[in-house]
Motif scaffolding. Sequence first.
Motif, short mmCIF file in Angstrom:
data_model
loop_
_atom_site.label_atom_id
_atom_site.label_comp_id
_atom_site.label_asym_id
_atom_site.label_seq_id
_atom_site.Cartn_x
_atom_site.Cartn_y
_atom_site.Cartn_z
N ILE A 41 8.41 17.33 -26.28
CA ILE A 41 9.32 17.34 -25.14
C ILE A 41 9.46 15.94 -24.55
N ASP A 45 12.92 13.83 -24.19
CA ASP A 45 13.37 13.27 -22.91
C ASP A 45 13.63 11.77 -23.02
N ILE A 69 18.69 17.85 -19.05
CA ILE A 69 18.11 18.53 -20.20
C ILE A 69 17.73 19.93 -19.79
N ALA A 70 18.14 20.90 -20.58
CA ALA A 70 17.77 22.30 -20.36
C ALA A 70 17.20 22.83 -21.67
N ASP A 71 16.41 23.87 -21.56
CA ASP A 71 15.83 24.45 -22.78
C ASP A 71 16.87 25.17 -23.62
N MET A 72 17.58 26.10 -23.00
CA MET A 72 18.55 26.94 -23.72
C MET A 72 19.78 27.16 -22.85
N ARG A 83 24.97 23.02 -28.40
CA ARG A 83 23.91 22.02 -28.33
C ARG A 83 23.96 21.24 -27.02
N PHE A 96 20.93 20.71 -24.52
CA PHE A 96 19.99 21.83 -24.72
C PHE A 96 18.98 21.45 -25.80
N ARG A 97 17.71 21.47 -25.43
CA ARG A 97 16.64 20.99 -26.30
C ARG A 97 16.36 21.93 -27.47
N LEU A 98 16.17 23.20 -27.21
CA LEU A 98 15.75 24.12 -28.28
C LEU A 98 16.79 24.28 -29.38
N GLU A 101 16.59 21.11 -31.51
CA GLU A 101 15.36 20.95 -32.30
C GLU A 101 15.23 22.00 -33.40
N ARG A 102 15.63 23.21 -33.12
CA ARG A 102 15.32 24.29 -34.04
C ARG A 102 16.46 24.71 -34.96
#
Length: 143
Positions: A41, A45, A69-72, A83, A96-98, A101-102
């Motif tokens: 994380i 950032d 930045i937000a997770d989802m 994204r 959106f981070r997740l 990344e995924r």
Amino acid sequence: MPWRRASAARAPRRPTRHGRHGRQGRSSVVRPPLPPLDTRIDRFDLAVAGAAEFLRSAWSDLRDVRFEIADMPAAPDRDGIPRWKVLRDEKRIVVFRLPLERLSHLHRDDDLHRKMLVEGAVFRAAAEYLDRDPWDLGPERFL
């Protein structure tokens, strides 16, 4: 009989390496040889912040824009899971981070390629905000 203080010459002295209770000083919890804590994380950032600062310095239209930045995302779009989200009225870009990344497939899974993936998403989101091509945002870098 009045109390008299013993002279310094007669009083035994403790070695300076001991504390006031006669014990040696204690070491810190995290010693210097250990690497600093660095999480996925934190790296995400830093990549977003670095790309955002570059874009703000290069484009005056982005100086007042907040990069968040937000997770989802709250809900998927009709095109799938976004994204990033561009909010022109609020002068905000949310990454959106997740999903980044995924759901992104890297041909080489290492720190450099993950950082390039995140920076590319920030550039594409800023290009969408400015209604430009992402390659137009930093032309002097690619000459």
